[in-house]
Enzyme design. Structure first.
Site, PDB file in Angstrom:
ATOM      1  N   CYS A  48       0.836  -1.192   0.000  1.00  9.19           N
ATOM      2  CA  CYS A  48       0.000   0.000   0.000  1.00  9.19           C
ATOM      3  C   CYS A  48       0.878   1.251   0.000  1.00  9.19           C
ATOM      4  O   CYS A  48       1.795   1.368   0.820  1.00  9.19           O
ATOM      5  CB  CYS A  48      -0.906   0.001   1.229  1.00  9.19           C
ATOM      6  SG  CYS A  48      -1.895   1.507   1.408  1.00  9.19           S
ATOM      7  N   CYS A  51       0.278   3.184   3.644  1.00 13.79           N
ATOM      8  CA  CYS A  51       0.646   2.629   4.957  1.00 13.79           C
ATOM      9  C   CYS A  51       1.696   1.530   4.898  1.00 13.79           C
ATOM     10  O   CYS A  51       2.106   1.018   5.928  1.00 13.79           O
ATOM     11  CB  CYS A  51      -0.591   2.139   5.696  1.00 13.79           C
ATOM     12  SG  CYS A  51      -1.274   0.589   5.059  1.00 13.79           S
ATOM     13  N   CYS A  97      -7.278  -0.945   0.882  1.00 12.31           N
ATOM     14  CA  CYS A  97      -6.325  -1.523   1.827  1.00 12.31           C
ATOM     15  C   CYS A  97      -7.077  -1.790   3.127  1.00 12.31           C
ATOM     16  O   CYS A  97      -7.730  -0.895   3.664  1.00 12.31           O
ATOM     17  CB  CYS A  97      -5.164  -0.555   2.057  1.00 12.31           C
ATOM     18  SG  CYS A  97      -4.024  -1.105   3.346  1.00 12.31           S
ATOM     19  N   CYS A 100      -5.613   0.566   6.144  1.00 13.01           N
ATOM     20  CA  CYS A 100      -5.793   2.023   6.223  1.00 13.01           C
ATOM     21  C   CYS A 100      -6.970   2.568   5.418  1.00 13.01           C
ATOM     22  O   CYS A 100      -7.317   3.732   5.556  1.00 13.01           O
ATOM     23  CB  CYS A 100      -4.512   2.740   5.798  1.00 13.01           C
ATOM     24  SG  CYS A 100      -4.165   2.688   4.025  1.00 13.01           S
ATOM     25  N   CYS A 120      -7.806  -5.638 -10.154  1.00 10.27           N
ATOM     26  CA  CYS A 120      -7.345  -4.619 -11.094  1.00 10.27           C
ATOM     27  C   CYS A 120      -6.958  -3.391 -10.259  1.00 10.27           C
ATOM     28  O   CYS A 120      -7.828  -2.682  -9.753  1.00 10.27           O
ATOM     29  CB  CYS A 120      -8.472  -4.313 -12.080  1.00 10.27           C
ATOM     30  SG  CYS A 120      -7.989  -3.256 -13.433  1.00 10.27           S
TER      31      CYS A 120
END
Length: 131
Positions: A48, A51, A97, A100, A120
């Site tokens: 991510c 984070c 995510c 976060c 995707c």
């Protein structure tokens, strides 16, 4: 949903490019075929952008022909949040995510075996650490 990592929008606005900020925090998207990871063959881990939670490996990456990096499964299911998105007159499943809440992209049921899923994902929402 309450996330274990709270994003500091002001700090991220300074740390991210305008495109990254728009994708991750405003649920935007990037242009197909003109993004960093769509055709990458490097081995490693995609995390991510906001984070740094590890989300996908190059082992699960495949060429979907869509112009965005695509994966058939996340590293851990709990690190991905799926939200039904009925905007734009169609049903899609948004992917965020799980740590976060940063927007990643969408998942579709047209990927390869063994999961038949196609995550995707916007390159702008990812960092990459090569093996």
């Amino acid at each position: 949903m309450a996330y274990k990592i709270e994003l500091d929008r002001e700090k991220l606005q300074k740390a991210l490019t305008p495109l990254e900020y728009n994708v991750c925090l405003n649920h935007g998207t990037e242009a197909p075929f003109q993004n960093e990871f769509h055709d990458s063959k490097a081995k490693g881990t995609y995390s991510c952008k906001c984070c740094k939670t590890p989300l996908f490996t190059s082992e699960a990456k495949f060429d979907s022909g869509t112009g965005w990096p695509s994966y058939f499964q996340p590293i851990k299911e709990k690190d991905i949040e799926e939200i039904v998105d009925d905007s734009l007159g169609m049903r899609r499943v948004e992917v965020r995510c799980g740590a976060c809440g940063s927007h990643l992209g969408h998942v579709f049921p047209d990927g390869p075996a063994p999961t038949y899923q196609r995550y995707c994902i916007n390159s702008a929402s990812l960092d990459f650490e090569e093996e």
